[in-house]
Design a protein around this motif. Structure first.
Motif, short mmCIF file in Angstrom:
data_model
loop_
_atom_site.label_atom_id
_atom_site.label_comp_id
_atom_site.label_asym_id
_atom_site.label_seq_id
_atom_site.Cartn_x
_atom_site.Cartn_y
_atom_site.Cartn_z
N ALA A 7 0.86 -1.20 0.00
CA ALA A 7 0.00 0.00 0.00
C ALA A 7 0.89 1.24 0.00
O ALA A 7 1.92 1.27 0.67
N HIS A 8 0.48 2.24 -0.75
CA HIS A 8 1.22 3.51 -0.77
C HIS A 8 0.30 4.62 -1.26
O HIS A 8 -0.76 4.35 -1.84
N LEU A 9 0.70 5.85 -1.00
CA LEU A 9 0.02 7.02 -1.55
C LEU A 9 0.71 7.39 -2.86
O LEU A 9 1.94 7.39 -2.95
N ASP A 10 -0.07 7.69 -3.86
CA ASP A 10 0.41 8.12 -5.16
C ASP A 10 -0.10 9.55 -5.32
O ASP A 10 -1.31 9.79 -5.26
N PHE A 69 5.58 8.84 -4.69
CA PHE A 69 4.96 7.77 -3.91
C PHE A 69 5.45 7.84 -2.48
O PHE A 69 6.62 8.13 -2.22
N SER A 70 4.56 7.55 -1.55
CA SER A 70 4.94 7.48 -0.14
C SER A 70 5.70 6.18 0.09
O SER A 70 5.68 5.28 -0.75
N PRO A 71 6.29 6.04 1.28
CA PRO A 71 6.83 4.73 1.65
C PRO A 71 5.67 3.72 1.78
O PRO A 71 4.50 4.09 1.77
N LEU A 123 -4.80 6.50 -2.69
CA LEU A 123 -4.29 5.40 -1.89
C LEU A 123 -4.37 4.15 -2.74
O LEU A 123 -5.45 3.75 -3.18
N VAL A 124 -3.23 3.53 -3.00
CA VAL A 124 -3.15 2.34 -3.85
C VAL A 124 -2.87 1.14 -2.95
O VAL A 124 -1.89 1.15 -2.20
#
Length: 128
Positions: A7-10, A69-71, A123-124
């Protein structure tokens, strides 16, 4: 129960940045996360036990309109979906807390900014 694989934020960068920034990402531990308002602030939310630090050095230059992208947020999302009453489609909130109280920041496009629909943070999540 779903097992979160990744999961990460794009998101899309809103401005050039070369400053150092240290934040910690959390999720709201809720099966029905409410929209933020003056009466429902991020600071008032119950946070997940899991958190993810994100330390961005000045050498990690962010460029306007760049995709970033977030961690990995797998542990945070797993905390949320493991709740007894959580079901697919329930809203999920990610809360970003600064490591210090300074004025350093890096901005990204938000869903409520006029004309930013295609650039809004997403949120992916991959699960099995």
């Amino acid at each position: 129960m779903a097992t979160i694989v990744e999961a990460h934020l794009d998101f899309t960068v809103d401005g050039p940045y070369t400053n150092t920034l240290a934040v910690t990402l959390y999720g709201e531990l809720s099966v029905n996360s409410a929209t933020f308002s003056t009466h429902k602030l991020p600071a008032d939310r119950t946070l997940t036990n899991s958190s993810v630090p994100w330390n961005i050095p000045a050498t990690d230059e962010w460029i306007w309109l760049q995709d970033r992208f977030s961690p990995d947020l797998t542990s945070i999302i797993q905390d949320i979906v493991n709740q007894d009453r959580w079901k697919s489609g329930d809203p999920i909130t990610i809360i970003v807390k600064p490591a210090d109280t300074g004025t350093t920041h890096r901005r990204v496009y938000a869903w409520d900014r006029e004309g930013s629909d295609a650039r809004s943070a997403r949120l992916v999540i991959s699960y099995r």
